[in-house]
Structures are given as structure tokens and as C-alpha cells.
Motif scaffolding. Structure first.
Motif, PDB file in Angstrom:
ATOM      1  N   ALA A 125     -23.063   5.388  28.121  1.00 37.35           N
ATOM      2  CA  ALA A 125     -23.686   5.624  29.417  1.00 37.35           C
ATOM      3  C   ALA A 125     -25.180   5.804  29.216  1.00 37.35           C
ATOM      4  O   ALA A 125     -25.607   6.595  28.367  1.00 37.35           O
ATOM      5  N   GLY A 126     -25.979   5.054  29.964  1.00 38.95           N
ATOM      6  CA  GLY A 126     -27.419   5.206  29.900  1.00 38.95           C
ATOM      7  C   GLY A 126     -28.019   4.962  28.534  1.00 38.95           C
ATOM      8  O   GLY A 126     -29.025   5.560  28.173  1.00 38.95           O
ATOM      9  N   GLY A 127     -27.389   4.095  27.739  1.00 38.56           N
ATOM     10  CA  GLY A 127     -27.909   3.757  26.419  1.00 38.56           C
ATOM     11  C   GLY A 127     -27.517   4.713  25.323  1.00 38.56           C
ATOM     12  O   GLY A 127     -27.901   4.517  24.171  1.00 38.56           O
ATOM     13  N   THR A 128     -26.753   5.755  25.642  1.00 42.44           N
ATOM     14  CA  THR A 128     -26.306   6.697  24.630  1.00 42.44           C
ATOM     15  C   THR A 128     -24.785   6.750  24.595  1.00 42.44           C
ATOM     16  O   THR A 128     -24.104   6.285  25.514  1.00 42.44           O
ATOM     17  N   ILE A 129     -24.262   7.331  23.527  1.00 44.80           N
ATOM     18  CA  ILE A 129     -22.815   7.476  23.385  1.00 44.80           C
ATOM     19  C   ILE A 129     -22.382   8.687  24.201  1.00 44.80           C
ATOM     20  O   ILE A 129     -22.820   9.810  23.968  1.00 44.80           O
ATOM     21  N   ASP A 130     -21.521   8.438  25.176  1.00 40.00           N
ATOM     22  CA  ASP A 130     -21.046   9.491  26.057  1.00 40.00           C
ATOM     23  C   ASP A 130     -19.837  10.206  25.477  1.00 40.00           C
ATOM     24  O   ASP A 130     -19.705  11.422  25.590  1.00 40.00           O
ATOM     25  N   ALA A 131     -18.941   9.439  24.836  1.00 41.64           N
ATOM     26  CA  ALA A 131     -17.716  10.026  24.295  1.00 41.64           C
ATOM     27  C   ALA A 131     -17.111   9.064  23.283  1.00 41.64           C
ATOM     28  O   ALA A 131     -17.306   7.840  23.370  1.00 41.64           O
TER      29      ALA A 131
END
Length: 447
Positions: free
Chosen positions: A29-35
């Protein structure tokens, strides 16, 4: 972030995480790892799902030792070509060395020139080391505050006149200044007196070149470096370790609490002096590729943690500078695109896992540079990935490499591990040899 923001899910039966390799679904999400969830976890509504099957999802590699040479010697290499090669090889972040460009990165003004040249060209995230030379102690703190990740110096001639080496007094002065603001000094450690005393014979014989760069030059320089670091409580990093004789010194220093880290490179870990043909100066680098028994000891140093990380020391030049004379040919190995398969080929033969490779080539270099948002597949990190088919093989064809001059010591070698795709902040930037347009961002120590 929360699951409702997830736009991408990457699933693989083999995801390399800090806790080990397992089946997982990585939510972005949004260029980062969310989970990082179980493989069969339900994807959020509206998210794009890509199932990678049995291909391995690795954290994007972090290469903290790359000579881009741009501007000034961009006919050797440039930001556009170097970062294309990096992306094709599964590297998502690199740090550029301060020399071989004109100007070298020894002042804030010179750093700004390099950043302006690089910004529109980089396919992967790119940061910069500063340089420590005899004349710029006053420039070190301003460079650090401007965002360089640390400072490189040479203890023997660098090969380019605009980046002179430090003598022992100058080394101590620069190290003290850098330690004063908590910075990192990274060092090309070869003692000039041992080099001067070694036999210097020109010509095509690799044995003569090897004799001209003896192990004692590395060992003595590293011993002195450790002494300075211990006295000043300074943080130092030994670049491109070649001599395995220095490993006991380094291990003892680490046990004593000296703040020293060490890297080695794919060419020292996969190529041996015994196999270098005479006149084949694509194998020339300084310090040199040494014998097979030395290589075995370097791998042991990796296994026991004495050596922290593996980075490329990609140091290219134009083809005309690789003359058949080992004394006069430019020293440097071009391997940016090939580091992951080269290391994986040898690592698997020696019984190591891709978890080890990810630690050596992603997590540890990221930690060295303080890139805490890089280097691992875990929530909060940048969604930077390399997708590897670990059992697939290919034969290295220099014409298929993306760095500017298609010279490589790996030509004709068959390697395990095909990089299927590379992802930067959740966007696929390379797939099966097809590269997207540049979307990399410039990195600074304080961003």
C-alpha cells in the motif's frame, strides 16, 4: 496504512523474510509493505493479485559499492545505464562511489552537481558516498549534513589524480573528524609501502600481477585501520576484502568491540586466480582475485559473520582501457547485473540458502548505510523486491548486459538464478529483460 489501502498483493510459495522463507502473500500500500500474511489470505477488494508460483520473492538488493563515473567519465558508465543494469539484476538501491566522476564528491557543491545529473536518469533508488581526501577535512561535516551516507578514502593511490590517498596522519585526522559527528569511514585498505616493495612486472601474466598486490598490503592496512578505529572509537568499514589472512584480525577486533564492518565482492567469492587466463584483464581489480584456498576462507568468513555483506564494486571502463597488459590496464570488474546469480550459483554449491544471500546482499548493506526502510520483506519497509527463478540457468552473453561497456569477467559462464522481475516501491521496473523508464529516487542519509 490498513488493508483498505492495499492495491497490490504478491503471492509466492517462497517469500524470503527476516524470519525465514515461507509461503506468503505480501500486501503493498502506498509503495510500502503493509502486511506479510499467509499465502492463502484473502486479498482486499480491488487489489491486484500477482501469483509468482514457486519463483522466490526476495527483498530488493542493496548495493553500496558502485562506481557510476557520471558526470565526467560517463563514457565509462552513467546513471542511466548503471541503474538499468542494477534493475535487471534485482538491485533496487545503490550507493555511488565518490571518485571516477568529475568532479569527485568531495564538497557539497560537487555533491549537488552529481545529484542534478543523476536525478532524471536513475531506474533504482540512488544515494551517494562522500570522499575523504587530504585537502577536505573542513568539508566532511557539511557533506554529512547534506546527506552523504559516509566517506570513502584510499590508503594507496586510487588510480585517478583528482582523488588522492590519505597517509596515516591524514587518515587519523579525517577519522577523528568523522567520528566526531557519528559518521562512517569506508576504506580501500592496501598499504602503499608493501605495494611499492612488491615486484612490479608488466605484461600479460596474471601471476605477475597477483605478486604485485600481495596479501600483506591488505593485512597491514587493515591492522592499522583497526588500531585507529579502536583508539578513536570510530566506525569504519573495510571495502572489498580480498585477503583471507586478515579475517582473524577482523574477528578479534569485533570481539573487542571495535566498530568495524567488512564487505567482500562476487568476483572474490566466485572467481579464482587459477582460472584467470594471461592477458584477460577483464579479471583485473585491486585488490586482486586470489587463489581458490583463499576463496574458501572468505566463504567461511561469511558463514561465521566476520564478513558482513557482499556488494559489487562495479568499476567499469571503456573497452580500450582493458589492454592485455595487467600492469597498465584499468582495474575494475563489471558485474552489477550479475551479482545475484553469480553469488547464488556458488552459495548453493556450498550449502547456503537464499536466506543467507538476502542477508548478505540486502539486509546487511542496508543496515551498513542506515537505509532502514530498505533491505527486508516486512511491514513498514519499501516494497522493493527481486523475483528469482533459483533453479533456472543462463549463460552470460556480454551483449545482453545493460551497463555501458559490455566487458565482463563472467562472459560465457553458466549461472543459476534468473531474475524474472524487479519491483521498486510496488511498481515493476524490470521484467524478463524489459526495463521501464526511470522512476528511481535520490536517497540521502536524512530522508
Amino acid at each position: 496504512m490498513s488493508g483498505t489501502d492495499v492495491k497490490l498483493v504478491l503471492r509466492s510459495t517462497r517469500v524470503v523474510t527476516p524470519e525465514g522463507t515461507r509461503p506468503a502473500a505480501v500486501h503493498v500500500a502506498g509503495g510500502t509493505i503493509d502486511a506479510v500474511l499467509p499465502y492463502d489470505a484473502e486479498a482486499p477488494e480491488g487489489a491486484r493479485v500477482e501469483d509468482l508460483g514457486d519463483d522466490v520473492l526476495l527483498p530488493g538488493l542493496v548495493d553500496t559499492h558502485v562506481h557510476v563515473n557520471d558526470p565526467g567519465r560517463s563514457e565509462w558508465e552513467g546513471f542511466y545505464t548503471a541503474t538499468r543494469a542494477a534493475a535487471a539484476g534485482g538491485i533496487t538501491t545503490l550507493l555511488d562511489m565518490p571518485l571516477n566522476s568529475l568532479p569527485p564528491t568531495t564538497t557539497v557543491e560537487h555533491l549537488r552537481v552529481k545529484q542534478q545529473v543523476a536525478a532524471p536518469k536513475v531506474h533504482v533508488d540512488t544515494g551517494f558516498w562522500g570522499g575523504a581526501v587530504p585537502s577536505n577535512v573542513k568539508d566532511l561535516r557539511p557533506l554529512y549534513e547534506a546527506g552523504v551516507f559516509g566517506f570513502k578514502c584510499f590508503l594507496s593511490p586510487s588510480g585517478v589524480e583528482e582523488f588522492p590517498e590519505l597517509d596515516q596522519e591524514q587518515l587519523a585526522r579525517s577519522m577523528a573528524e568523522i567520528a566526531g559527528f557519528g559518521g562512517l569511514l569506508i576504506v580501500h585498505a592496501e598499504d602503499p609501502h608493501h605495494l611499492a616493495a612488491a615486484p612490479q612486472r608488466g605484461g600479460p601474466a596474471y601471476a605477475d600481477f597477483l605478486a604485485s598486490r600481495p596479501r600483506d598490503a591488505e593485512n597491514t592496512a587493515i591492522e592499522g585501520l583497526i588500531g585507529h578505529a579502536k583508539r578513536l572509537n570510530a566506525r569504519v568499514h573495510v571495502l572489498h576484502l580480498s585477503s583471507s589472512d586478515a579475517l582473524p584480525l577482523i574477528a578479534a577486533a569485533k570481539r573487542e568491540g571495535v566498530r568495524v564492518t567488512v564487505e567482500s565482492c562476487p568476483h572474490f567469492l566466485t572467481l579464482t586466480a587459477e582460472e584467470v587466463p594471461d592477458g584477460a584483464t577483464e579479471f583485473k581489480c585491486c585488490p586482486p582475485i586470489r587463489e581458490a584456498a583463499n576463496q574458501d576462507a572468505l566463504w567461511q568468513g561469511l558463514a561465521d559473520g566476520t564478513i558482513d555483506c557482499i556488494v559489487s564494486d562495479h568499476s567499469p571502463c571503456t573497452t580500450d582501457l582493458k589492454t592485455p597488459d595487467f600492469a597498465s590496464a584499468w582495474g575494475g570488474i563489471s558485474s552489477l547485473q550479475l551479482g545475484l546469480p553469480a553469488i547464488w550459483t556458488e552459495a548453493r554449491r556450498r550449502g547456503h540458502s537464499l536466506d543467507d544471500v538476502a542477508r548478505w546482499m540486502s539486509a546487511a548493506p542496508a543496515a551498513l548505510a542506515g537505509l532502514h526502510h530498505k533491505g527486508a520483506i516486512e511491514p513498514g519497509r519499501d516494497a522493493d523486491f527481486a523475483v528469482l527463478a533459483p533453479d533456472a540457468t543462463f549463460t552470460v552473453d556480454p551483449a545482453e548486459l545493460f551497463h555501458r561497456n559490455q566487458v565482463t569477467a563472467y562472459a560465457g559462464r553458466t549461472l543459476h538464478g534468473v531474475v524474472r522481475s524487479t519491483w521498486l516501491r510496488g511498481v515493476r521496473i524490470a521484467a524478463e529483460g524489459v526495463l521501464a523508464e526511470p522512476t528511481g529516487r535520490l536517497q540521502t542519509r536524512n530522508n
